[in-house]
Design a protein around this motif. Structure first.
Motif, mmCIF file in Angstrom:
data_model
loop_
_atom_site.group_PDB
_atom_site.id
_atom_site.type_symbol
_atom_site.label_atom_id
_atom_site.label_comp_id
_atom_site.label_asym_id
_atom_site.label_seq_id
_atom_site.Cartn_x
_atom_site.Cartn_y
_atom_site.Cartn_z
ATOM 1 N N GLN A 191 0.732 -1.123 0.028
ATOM 2 C CA GLN A 191 0.062 -0.029 -0.022
ATOM 3 C C GLN A 191 0.854 1.316 0.057
ATOM 4 O OE1 GLN A 191 -3.416 0.129 -0.158
ATOM 5 N NE2 GLN A 191 -3.577 -2.367 -0.199
ATOM 6 N N THR A 192 1.795 1.130 0.880
ATOM 7 C CA THR A 192 2.840 2.225 0.866
ATOM 8 C C THR A 192 3.525 2.511 -0.436
ATOM 9 O OG1 THR A 192 3.007 2.160 3.315
ATOM 10 C CG2 THR A 192 4.677 3.412 2.255
ATOM 11 N N GLU A 193 3.914 1.374 -1.071
ATOM 12 C CA GLU A 193 4.690 1.792 -2.327
ATOM 13 C C GLU A 193 3.912 1.996 -3.407
ATOM 14 O OE1 GLU A 193 6.235 -2.572 -2.782
ATOM 15 O OE2 GLU A 193 7.649 -2.338 -1.204
ATOM 16 N N ALA A 194 2.577 1.572 -3.443
ATOM 17 C CA ALA A 194 1.795 1.884 -4.248
ATOM 18 C C ALA A 194 1.333 3.546 -4.429
ATOM 19 C CB ALA A 194 0.432 1.234 -4.453
ATOM 20 N N SER A 195 1.390 4.017 -3.098
ATOM 21 C CA SER A 195 1.004 5.354 -3.015
ATOM 22 C C SER A 195 2.227 6.323 -3.172
ATOM 23 C CB SER A 195 0.790 5.815 -1.579
ATOM 24 O OG SER A 195 -0.440 4.939 -0.954
ATOM 25 N N HIS A 196 3.450 5.778 -2.922
ATOM 26 C CA HIS A 196 4.716 6.568 -3.455
ATOM 27 C C HIS A 196 4.885 6.508 -4.955
ATOM 28 C CE1 HIS A 196 6.775 5.657 0.740
ATOM 29 N NE2 HIS A 196 5.556 6.884 0.867
ATOM 30 N N LEU A 198 2.401 6.769 -6.826
ATOM 31 C CA LEU A 198 1.373 7.724 -7.606
ATOM 32 C C LEU A 198 2.068 9.212 -7.099
ATOM 33 C CD1 LEU A 198 -1.898 5.928 -6.562
ATOM 34 C CD2 LEU A 198 -0.867 5.990 -8.776
ATOM 35 N N GLY A 199 3.180 9.173 -6.301
ATOM 36 C CA GLY A 199 3.654 10.586 -6.276
ATOM 37 C C GLY A 199 3.237 11.225 -4.836
ATOM 38 N N MET A 200 2.637 10.389 -3.935
ATOM 39 C CA MET A 200 2.251 10.933 -2.745
ATOM 40 C C MET A 200 3.389 11.012 -1.777
ATOM 41 S SD MET A 200 -1.397 8.816 -2.198
ATOM 42 C CE MET A 200 -1.817 9.684 -0.687
ATOM 43 N N SER A 201 3.322 11.869 -0.961
ATOM 44 C CA SER A 201 4.394 12.068 -0.091
ATOM 45 C C SER A 201 4.361 10.996 1.115
ATOM 46 C CB SER A 201 4.720 13.388 0.609
ATOM 47 O OG SER A 201 3.483 13.804 1.425
ATOM 48 N N VAL A 209 -3.677 6.831 3.503
ATOM 49 C CA VAL A 209 -3.529 5.465 3.175
ATOM 50 C C VAL A 209 -3.344 4.391 4.289
ATOM 51 C CG1 VAL A 209 -2.575 3.644 1.774
ATOM 52 C CG2 VAL A 209 -2.838 5.924 0.898
ATOM 53 N N VAL A 210 -2.413 4.654 5.221
ATOM 54 C CA VAL A 210 -1.952 3.632 6.125
ATOM 55 C C VAL A 210 -2.861 3.617 7.255
ATOM 56 C CG1 VAL A 210 0.049 2.978 7.783
ATOM 57 C CG2 VAL A 210 0.620 3.635 5.432
ATOM 58 N N LEU A 211 -2.925 5.122 7.869
ATOM 59 C CA LEU A 211 -3.635 5.163 8.979
ATOM 60 C C LEU A 211 -5.308 4.821 9.077
ATOM 61 C CD1 LEU A 211 -2.284 8.346 10.931
ATOM 62 C CD2 LEU A 211 -2.016 6.072 11.488
ATOM 63 N N PRO A 212 -6.118 5.097 8.101
ATOM 64 C CA PRO A 212 -7.251 4.802 7.775
ATOM 65 C C PRO A 212 -7.532 3.213 7.887
ATOM 66 C CG PRO A 212 -6.742 6.666 6.370
ATOM 67 C CD PRO A 212 -5.463 6.104 6.718
ATOM 68 N N GLN A 213 -6.467 2.567 7.154
ATOM 69 C CA GLN A 213 -6.541 1.097 7.143
ATOM 70 C C GLN A 213 -6.107 0.324 8.464
ATOM 71 O OE1 GLN A 213 -5.240 -0.998 3.430
ATOM 72 N NE2 GLN A 213 -4.474 1.210 2.711
ATOM 73 N N SER A 214 -5.438 1.134 9.178
ATOM 74 C CA SER A 214 -4.714 0.324 10.509
ATOM 75 C C SER A 214 -6.007 0.775 11.579
ATOM 76 C CB SER A 214 -3.642 1.209 10.884
ATOM 77 O OG SER A 214 -3.811 2.451 11.029
ATOM 78 N N MET A 215 -6.917 1.483 11.230
ATOM 79 C CA MET A 215 -8.096 1.749 12.440
ATOM 80 C C MET A 215 -8.445 0.577 12.823
ATOM 81 S SD MET A 215 -7.539 4.794 13.051
ATOM 82 C CE MET A 215 -8.868 5.193 14.087
ATOM 83 N N ARG A 216 -8.968 -0.233 12.106
ATOM 84 C CA ARG A 216 -9.615 -1.568 12.600
ATOM 85 C C ARG A 216 -8.618 -2.200 13.631
ATOM 86 N NH1 ARG A 216 -7.984 -6.257 9.517
ATOM 87 N NH2 ARG A 216 -6.497 -5.808 7.743
#
Length: 318
Positions: A191-196, A198-201, A209-216
């Motif tokens: 997930q992090t690699e895909a976000s990077h 796409l140009g996301m910092s 990306v990470v925190l919303p998925q880790s909430m569960r």
């Protein structure tokens, strides 16, 4: 004649087909319910123990009429509000610190990761009661609070509320840092690699990306920590903060109803933890969407299912 009759009968059966077997009706299945005698024995033992406990308390010198009389006393309700306030404020501070220090702990910067590790090691390794006393007695080593642009006596700065907030919040932040770190690490690195890609910092990836998925993963232990915070807040009586327990002790010192006031405080703590436990359930249920095929039933749905099962069992018995 018999042989000829049998031969003619067999000739009528199509080639390659076997004669149809004679239909025999199946025997009726007699269902015998399983007797769980151990459950009945355990139930009887538990009921007997509860009766003995009730008899023991009924023989004690307890003024039970004082409990409902003082349950809604104005000072008790004020202490109840202060308990909720310090618990929510301390949990909010602990949650913010937990996210910050969890990210620092996972950082590749050795300075930030080391500082985060030291913070978690110190505040998680010492009792929260000791930390409360340290903050409350900080004026013994720092009589004057001076940060350049602001200067005042430490006794005026370190109020009971601030001492309780720092003592509970900083201690909770150490535990929340480990909870948040576990939640972050539960998200697949792809997930992090895909976000990077796409140009996301790094910060935007963490936030969107990470925190919303880790909430569960973060929510269930966080709810448990908050419920534990409600009970741990009773320790702020050591720093003279007027919480629920302090109000109960003040009334007990004047009315000499010590045990009765402890019962009053216990009832309110049970009510608070029950209410927030229901809120925790629905919060977990909300964040479980997308990760479970079917959401867990609500308490009302469980009650209706149990009633339906009981009615069906009664119908079968009749």
């Amino acid at each position: 004649m018999t042989d000829k009759f049998d031969k003619d009968k067999v000739d009528k059966v199509p080639a390659g087909a076997s004669p149809a077997p004679t239909a025999i009706p199946p025997e009726a299945i007699k269902a015998i319910p399983v007797r769980h005698y151990g459950r009945w024995v355990a139930g009887v033992v538990v009921v007997a123990l509860l009766v003995l406990l009730a008899v023991a308390f009924s023989q004690g010198d307890v003024r039970w009429a004082t409990v409902p009389e003082k349950l809604f006393d104005p000072s008790i309700l004020e202490g109840l509000g202060n308990t909720v306030l310090i618990s929510v404020a301390s949990m909010a501070l602990g949650l913010v610190l937990g996210v910050v220090f969890a990210v620092m702990r996972l950082s590749k910067n050795p300075v930030t990761s080391t500082v985060a590790w030291l913070y978690i090691w110190i505040f998680r390794g010492t009792p929260v009661y000791v930390q409360l006393l340290i903050w409350f007695n900080l004026a013994l080593i720092f009589p004057i609070f001076n940060i350049g642009f602001y200067k005042d006596e430490m006794t005026d700065v370190m109020t009971p509320f601030l001492a309780a907030l720092l003592g509970l919040g900083l201690n909770e932040g150490a535990y929340m840092a480990e909870i948040v770190r576990a939640g972050i690490q539960s998200v697949d690195e792809g997930q992090t690699e895909a976000s990077h890609a796409l140009g996301m910092s790094q910060a935007k990836t963490m936030r969107r990306v990470v925190l919303p998925q880790s909430m569960r993963v973060i929510i269930p232990p966080t709810g448990n920590e908050f419920i534990n915070m409600l009970k741990t807040s009773s320790l702020v009586v050591a720093v003279q903060y007027p919480d629920l327990l302090r109000a109960a002790q003040d009334i007990a010192s004047t009315s000499f109803a010590v045990m009765e006031m402890f019962f009053v405080a216990s009832i309110w703590y049970l009510i608070l933890t029950s209410v927030f436990s229901v809120g925790q359930f629905y919060l977990e249920r909300h964040y479980a969407r997308g990760s479970l095929r079917s959401l867990p039933p609500t308490p009302w749905q469980k009650v209706k299912a149990n009633l339906a099962r009981f009615s069906n069992r009664e119908a079968v018995t009749r």
